[in-house]
Design an enzyme around this catalytic site. Structure first.
Site, PDB file in Angstrom:
ATOM      1  CD1 TRP A  53      -1.779  -2.117   1.540  1.00  0.00           C
ATOM      2  CD2 TRP A  53      -2.777  -1.153   0.508  1.00  0.00           C
ATOM      3  NE1 TRP A  53      -3.298  -2.929   1.608  1.00  0.00           N
ATOM      4  CE2 TRP A  53      -3.410  -3.083   0.646  1.00  0.00           C
ATOM      5  CE3 TRP A  53      -4.327  -0.268  -0.489  1.00  0.00           C
ATOM      6  CZ2 TRP A  53      -4.797  -2.901   0.308  1.00  0.00           C
ATOM      7  CZ3 TRP A  53      -4.717  -0.917  -1.149  1.00  0.00           C
ATOM      8  CH2 TRP A  53      -5.019  -2.114  -1.056  1.00  0.00           C
ATOM      9  CB  SER A  54       0.648   5.002   1.592  1.00  0.00           C
ATOM     10  OG  SER A  54      -0.543   4.419   0.861  1.00  0.00           O
ATOM     11  CB  THR A  55       4.962   0.625   2.501  1.00  0.00           C
ATOM     12  OG1 THR A  55       4.662   0.644   3.937  1.00  0.00           O
ATOM     13  CG2 THR A  55       6.441   0.595   2.986  1.00  0.00           C
ATOM     14  CE  LYS A  57       0.825   8.302  -0.877  1.00  0.00           C
ATOM     15  NZ  LYS A  57      -0.688   7.014  -1.297  1.00  0.00           N
ATOM     16  CE1 TYR A 140      -0.001   9.712   2.343  1.00  0.00           C
ATOM     17  CE2 TYR A 140      -2.298   8.681   3.095  1.00  0.00           C
ATOM     18  CZ  TYR A 140      -0.996   8.608   2.108  1.00  0.00           C
ATOM     19  OH  TYR A 140      -0.323   7.467   2.366  1.00  0.00           O
TER      20      TYR A 140
END
Length: 369
Positions: A53-55, A57, A140
């Site tokens: 997921w957002s890791t 980014k 965010y």
């Protein structure tokens, strides 16, 4: 670290998981356990990968900083310099990477399947009216971040984010990190699972009080394990949310920010640029995470990564940086300690930030230093 992960697996807070730690550019922890599927038929192995997921980014931010370091992107240039179809002259390159562009959510109704259509997503975002004046606050950009920063990467390199990372970062460092998964890798992908919230009434009450920006970010579209496990999601370029990786790959690539630009024995960017990723863009109550995940507390983004700050989101060093992924994964970089950590898992938690398992693992890391 092994004992903490084993305890989390034993008490049912993890189904399958891995954690890796690098100090300097040396791997000191690489452990895993549990199962890659809810039926517990597939043991988690050393090469099991999972959607983080957002890791993702933080790794996209690494690609971005590599291009700034090479003079291909100017942080203070208007986005239109590189993306002529982008309609808002007030949005600067630095606003995209620091979640301050005001483009945190789509205004048109958007389906999860549409996220796999790159051209549709960037066309919509190029014309979107910002939700707040660009540069004045952080909000965010949970799903839009990857398309916005990714299109800058595409415009200056001619490559997708996944292609650029594979060629310039993951490939050279040997990091098993992919954006856009080949069907040949599907057999080793862990299945994502999310149990119902422990208090459904409180969960729904939280959504009921969200501000309009946060509500749009979290519900247009709704994404979760059903989407993350789908073939179209795995194969697509959704650089805010669909990187697939091992824990050691996360630790390796986040290690570039901890090691002065060196990761996996390879120099990916200069030390000054690695340091610049920690350049705070102003503390505030984030319009999305502050409302939905941090209880109204202020936080601060650098250029693509969150600062640990006084609340210790990434350990006791307030200038450490990192990024959480939906459900509990995370990457951490602490240049003062020369420390990089990666954690991946498939049993997703129900908090938006600072999953308790994450905080236990971080506390254990620092107790060893």
């Amino acid at each position: 670290m092994r004992d903490v992960l084993a305890a989390q697996l034993a008490d049912g807070r993890q189904l399958g998981a891995a954690v890796a730690v690098r100090v300097g550019d040396r791997e000191v922890v690489d452990v895993w356990g549990g199962h890659a599927d809810p039926d517990r038929a597939r043991p988690w192995s050393g090469d099991t990968i999972v959607n983080v997921w957002s890791t993702t980014k933080g790794v996209v931010a690494l690609a971005f900083h590599m291009l700034v370091d090479r003079g291909r992107l100017d942080l203070d240039a208007p986005v239109r310099k590189y993306w002529p179809e982008f309609t808002n002259d007030a949005v600067l390159v630095r606003h995209l990477v620091s979640h301050r562009a005001g483009l945190a959510a789509f205004r048109e109704p958007t389906t999860a399947e549409e996220l796999a259509d790159w051209n549709l997503m960037i066309t919509r975002l190029a014309d979107t009216q910002p939700w707040w004046p660009p540069g004045t606050a952080s909000g965010y950009h949970a799903l839009t971040y990857g398309f916005l920063v990714g299109e800058l990467i595409h415009r200056v390199t001619g490559s997708s984010v996944g292609e650029f990372l594979d060629r310039e970062a993951a490939g050279p460092t040997g990091a098993d990190f992919r954006i856009g998964l080949s069907p040949a890798d599907n057999h080793r992908v862990a299945t994502l699972v999310q149990p119902p919230p422990p208090d459904p009434a409180a969960f729904h009450a939280m959504f009921a009080q969200l501000n309009p920006v946060a509500l749009a970010v979290l519900t247009n579209p709704v994404v979760g394990p059903d989407q993350g496990n789908a073939g179209y999601w795995r194969a697509a370029q959704i650089p805010a949310a669909n990187g697939h990786a091992t824990a050691r790959a996360v630790a390796t690539l986040y290690g570039a920010f901890a090691g002065g630009g060196v990761a996996g024995g390879q120099r990916l960017l200069g030390a000054a640029q690695a340091e610049r990723a920690r350049e705070g863009q102003g503390a505030c109550v984030d319009l999305v995470i502050g409302d939905a995940g941090l209880g109204g507390r202020a936080s601060e983004l650098g250029l693509g990564l969150w600062l640990s700050g006084k609340d210790g989101h990434y350990g006791p060093n307030p200038r450490a940086v990192g990024h959480d992924g939906f459900g509990g994964s995370f990457g951490l970089a602490d240049p003062e300690a020369g420390l990089a950590v990666g954690h991946v898992m498939n049993l997703m938690g129900n908090v938006i930030a600072d999953d308790p398992r994450k905080m236990e693992l971080i506390e254990a890391v620092y107790s060893c230093l």
